[in-house]
Design an enzyme around this catalytic site. Structure first.
Site, PDB file in Angstrom:
ATOM      1  N   ASP A   1      16.539   0.329 -32.655  1.00 24.06           N
ATOM      2  CA  ASP A   1      15.139   0.619 -33.000  1.00 24.06           C
ATOM      3  C   ASP A   1      14.891   2.122 -33.110  1.00 24.06           C
ATOM      4  O   ASP A   1      13.835   2.617 -32.732  1.00 24.06           O
ATOM      5  CB  ASP A   1      14.169  -0.008 -31.992  1.00 24.06           C
TER       6      ASP A   1
ATOM      7  N   HIS B   1      10.702   0.295 -36.023  1.00 26.75           N
ATOM      8  CA  HIS B   1       9.558  -0.570 -36.322  1.00 26.75           C
ATOM      9  C   HIS B   1       8.313   0.225 -36.711  1.00 26.75           C
ATOM     10  O   HIS B   1       7.370  -0.332 -37.265  1.00 26.75           O
ATOM     11  CB  HIS B   1       9.260  -1.517 -35.144  1.00 26.75           C
TER      12      HIS B   1
ATOM     13  N   GLY C   1       0.767   2.647 -30.691  1.00 24.05           N
ATOM     14  CA  GLY C   1       0.643   4.004 -31.213  1.00 24.05           C
ATOM     15  C   GLY C   1       1.550   4.975 -30.493  1.00 24.05           C
ATOM     16  O   GLY C   1       1.898   6.031 -31.014  1.00 24.05           O
ATOM     17  N   ASN C   2       1.954   4.627 -29.260  1.00 24.77           N
ATOM     18  CA  ASN C   2       2.893   5.448 -28.502  1.00 24.77           C
ATOM     19  C   ASN C   2       4.331   5.286 -28.998  1.00 24.77           C
ATOM     20  O   ASN C   2       5.192   6.111 -28.707  1.00 24.77           O
ATOM     21  CB  ASN C   2       2.868   5.093 -27.018  1.00 24.77           C
ATOM     22  N   SER C   3       4.600   4.202 -29.716  1.00 21.20           N
ATOM     23  CA  SER C   3       5.970   3.925 -30.157  1.00 21.20           C
ATOM     24  C   SER C   3       6.539   5.102 -30.946  1.00 21.20           C
ATOM     25  O   SER C   3       5.909   5.602 -31.876  1.00 21.20           O
ATOM     26  CB  SER C   3       6.005   2.672 -31.029  1.00 21.20           C
TER      27      SER C   3
ATOM     28  N   GLY D   1      35.561  -5.653 -27.252  1.00 18.73           N
ATOM     29  CA  GLY D   1      36.076  -6.969 -27.609  1.00 18.73           C
ATOM     30  C   GLY D   1      36.144  -7.917 -26.433  1.00 18.73           C
ATOM     31  O   GLY D   1      37.125  -8.644 -26.259  1.00 18.73           O
TER      32      GLY D   1
END
Length: 463
Positions: free
Chosen positions: A152, A122, A222-224, A280
């Site tokens: 992500d 992101h 901003g830490n992402s 499965g």
């Protein structure tokens, strides 16, 4: 003179009472503990009563880990060019809409000396230009190597003139609840920010069928994409999300475990996409009336409600009602424990499962396979690859079988049909179905060609 002597006596008396009270109630005693180990050697230790026991933050050295980490964490700038809204002047004067640059920021972690950087999907999503600024303020343009929206995680690359400091992936499976960790990133464009906390929980789901490490280290916008490291400086997670009604940190933060991030990076570099191994199975839903009545909520493990045909689980001998207790060396208490570990594996990997079957523990080897079913985008149909039996029944060697239909499409006769074509896309398997349904326009019509159990073909048009 008598007055002075009286005041002096009162002062001395009060001081004696205060000293005595301190000695009696507040001063901690030091005890000599005699160890029976080491041939009866005497070991002197300071014993603190239980009420004051515990490792304080002053006893943990964060400085070395912080110093090594800040130089390997970068500032990532995402520049996206979008079109400005159409105005009435555009209609009158025939002018075109102007391009408006939008800037997003985040963090990234250098994982190799030649400039490979792991960050969040992101952070770089829809970027037309990526810029990376190192801790020494040098700025580089970055190239997107690959991404996995499901976890992500994204991998980008810069071409530095010198070898860069980097972090090695640690083993996130060995992190412990209560262990000290540091979060390093660039919140609010404040570069090289270090915060400390502990591992609050592991295998958090967050409704994404994903497994996250939860910490109380302060993480903000901003830490992402930044680093979560232990006190040894090992990279144990990539900071990803917070739970907040304000958009700022309120005590909870979440990181993608390093074992998952490492596997995603390796897959992108080796295969160009992420290889996922599947068992499965479908677990029984918890916190429902049926689950409460059957006692499933009280089960320690994963109760299996469905085993797919020709799946890895079926071939391993797993049956409905089995309770998965352990996979390899990982204890399984809930479904995210299992999915988190499976996220680090590929098709063809062999795992060892311990299952509870009628209160008897069985050890079953299982060889993971590629995904056999999924929910396609837009329409939300659940489909799976055809089994050999399906191919005979439906008289087709390609297509995907519809096994689940959302409420809004029930009544169209979709259930148990085989989709062989979507618009101009021939459907061979679930990967083709995912691509075809993902390209459907919300504003146009969609033509789906299906085959029934008698070999008849249906053609449905959805607006």
């Amino acid at each position: 003179m008598k007055k002075i002597a009286s005041l002096l006596f009162v002062s001395v008396f009060a001081g004696a009472i205060t000293l005595g009270a301190y000695k009696l109630f507040f001063e901690k005693e030091n005890f000599t503990v005699i160890s029976q180990e080491n041939n009866g050697a005497v070991v002197n230790t300071n014993y603190t009563p239980t009420s004051a026991r515990g490792a304080g933050i002053n006893e943990v050295d964060f400085t070395i880990a912080a110093e090594n980490t800040v130089n390997a964490v970068v500032h990532v700038k995402n520049i996206t060019i979008s079109q400005a809204p159409t105005t009435i002047f555009d209609f009158f004067y025939g002018t075109s809409r102007s391009s408006v640059p939008q800037v997003g920021t985040g963090s990234g972690v250098i994982i190799s000396s030649d400039g490979y950087i792991v960050t969040n999907n992101h952070v770089i999503n829809k970027a037309t230009q990526l810029q990376v600024t190192l801790n020494n303020n040098r700025t580089y343009n970055a190239e997107l190597i690959g991404t996995d929206p499901n976890s992500d995680i994204a991998l980008i690359k810069i071409d530095p003139k010198e070898k860069l400091p980097y972090l090695a992936f640690g083993d996130s499976d060995h992190t412990k609840i209560g262990e000290w960790v540091l979060a390093v990133g660039n919140p609010f464009n404040l570069t090289s920010t270090v915060t400390a906390g502990i591992v609050s929980a592991k295998a958090r789901n967050l409704g994404k069928n994903q497994s996250f490490i939860q910490t109380d280290a302060a993480v903000n916008p901003g830490n992402s994409g930044g680093a979560l490291v232990n006190t040894n400086g090992d990279l144990v997670g990539i900071n990803t999300a917070i739970t907040s009604q304000t958009g700022s940190y309120v005590g909870y933060s979440f990181a993608v475990p390093s074992n998952i991030a490492k596997k995603v990076v390796q897959d992108i570099l080796e295969y160009g996409n992420v290889q996922k191994g599947f068992m499965g199975i479908s677990p029984a839903p918890v916190n429902t009336r049926d689950a409460i009545e059957k006692g499933i909520n009280n089960i320690d493990g994963v109760y299996i409600e469905l085993v797919e045909e020709e799946s890895a689980a079926q071939e391993a001998g797993i049956v409905v009602g089995d309770i998965i207790k352990k996979v390899d060396e990982i204890d399984v208490h809930k479904y995210p424990d299992l999915t988190g570990y499976l996220s680090t594996k590929r098709p063809g990997d062999t795992l060892s499962l311990i299952v509870d079957r009628n209160q008897e523990l069985l050890t079953l080897p299982i060889v993971l396979k590629e995904r056999q079913s999924l929910i396609v985008p837009e329409m939300g149909l659940e489909v799976r690859n055809l089994t050999e039996h399906d191919k005979k029944v439906y008289k087709t060697t390609s297509g995907v079988k519809i096994t689940g239909v959302p409420e809004r499409y029930r009544g169209y006769g979709l259930s148990e049909k085989v989709i062989v074509k979507v618009d101009d896309h021939e459907i061979g398997n679930i990967d083709d179905a995912f691509t075809a349904f993902g390209s459907i326009s919300k504003y146009g019509k969609t033509v789906i060609v299906m085959v029934g159990s008698n070999g008849e073909r249906d053609r449905l048009i959805f607006q």
